[in-house]
Design an enzyme around this catalytic site. Structure first.
Site, PDB file in Angstrom:
ATOM      1  N   ASN A 117     -31.671  34.336   0.711  1.00 39.78           N
ATOM      2  CA  ASN A 117     -32.817  33.783  -0.015  1.00 39.78           C
ATOM      3  C   ASN A 117     -33.550  32.769   0.864  1.00 39.78           C
ATOM      4  OD1 ASN A 117     -34.266  33.575  -2.613  1.00 39.78           O
ATOM      5  ND2 ASN A 117     -33.499  31.479  -2.591  1.00 39.78           N
ATOM      6  N   VAL A 126     -42.631  37.197  -1.721  1.00 36.85           N
ATOM      7  CA  VAL A 126     -41.269  37.551  -2.137  1.00 36.85           C
ATOM      8  C   VAL A 126     -40.740  36.264  -2.761  1.00 36.85           C
ATOM      9  CG1 VAL A 126     -38.959  38.224  -1.379  1.00 36.85           C
ATOM     10  CG2 VAL A 126     -40.982  39.317  -0.373  1.00 36.85           C
ATOM     11  N   PRO A 127     -40.675  36.218  -4.086  1.00 32.56           N
ATOM     12  CA  PRO A 127     -40.549  34.950  -4.817  1.00 32.56           C
ATOM     13  C   PRO A 127     -39.165  34.296  -4.803  1.00 32.56           C
ATOM     14  CG  PRO A 127     -40.579  36.781  -6.343  1.00 32.56           C
ATOM     15  CD  PRO A 127     -40.818  37.361  -4.980  1.00 32.56           C
ATOM     16  N   CYS A 128     -38.759  33.803  -3.636  1.00 39.04           N
ATOM     17  CA  CYS A 128     -37.488  33.094  -3.531  1.00 39.04           C
ATOM     18  C   CYS A 128     -37.522  31.790  -4.324  1.00 39.04           C
ATOM     19  CB  CYS A 128     -37.140  32.839  -2.066  1.00 39.04           C
ATOM     20  SG  CYS A 128     -38.384  31.931  -1.143  1.00 39.04           S
ATOM     21  N   HIS A 129     -38.717  31.296  -4.643  1.00 37.60           N
ATOM     22  CA  HIS A 129     -38.838  30.065  -5.426  1.00 37.60           C
ATOM     23  C   HIS A 129     -38.372  30.257  -6.866  1.00 37.60           C
ATOM     24  CE1 HIS A 129     -42.669  32.232  -5.940  1.00 37.60           C
ATOM     25  NE2 HIS A 129     -42.666  31.736  -7.166  1.00 37.60           N
TER      26      HIS A 129
END
Length: 167
Positions: A117, A126-129
């Site tokens: 991540n 790419v929504p690692c948040h």
């Protein structure tokens, strides 16, 4: 995996600061916040960069929740599996490392999921948040926790799941 060539660069102003986008002619190589350094764009940005910039602007305007930019795969097969799992977390929702590891079939890979991540080269796209701690707390984000909180609140408002007590 080596850096692709040729590489095109474009900077995008966002409410959270400048993002630097890098791509080949056809695939996005990297999207990250630029804290310092030169902001020199390629003389003729690729179509891929223009597409990514347009979609980011739509996202920040509240008009887009997912991205359709072709990505340049530059991680291990495990990292790519994690990044694909991240893209399945809907805007306005969060998940945690253990749940991701379990869905990937390996509950013991929690730390490896966290490392993958953190190695995500495509911030926001790419929504690692959207990955938080097991108790819902904000943890780790290469762009800074203040940005992570802003992004989660922005997405909660876009998706209609906003709560005053969020974080």
């Amino acid at each position: 995996m080596p850096t692709p060539s040729p590489l095109f660069v474009l900077h995008v102003a966002t409410p959270l600061g400048t993002m630097q986008l890098s791509s080949t002619e056809s695939h996005l190589f990297k999207a990250c916040f630029l804290e310092t350094g030169p902001e020199t764009d390629s003389p003729a940005p690729s179509d891929c960069l223009r597409q990514a910039a347009t979609q980011l602007n739509e996202y920040f305007a509240g008009q887009r929740q997912t991205f359709e930019v072709p990505l340049y795969p530059q991680g291990t097969p495990f990292q790519q599996q994690v990044w694909q799992a991240l893209q399945r977390i809907p805007a306005g929702q969060t998940d945690h490392y253990l749940a991701l590891a379990k869905r990937m079939g390996n509950a013991g890979a929690v730390r490896a999921v966290g490392v993958a991540n953190g190695a995500n080269p495509w911030m926001i796209l790419v929504p690692c948040h959207r990955v938080v701690g097991a108790q819902g707390q904000l943890v780790g984000y290469a762009g800074g926790l203040w940005r992570k909180q802003w992004l989660l609140q922005h997405e909660a408002k876009m998706s209609g799941t906003y709560q005053m007590g969020l974080f």
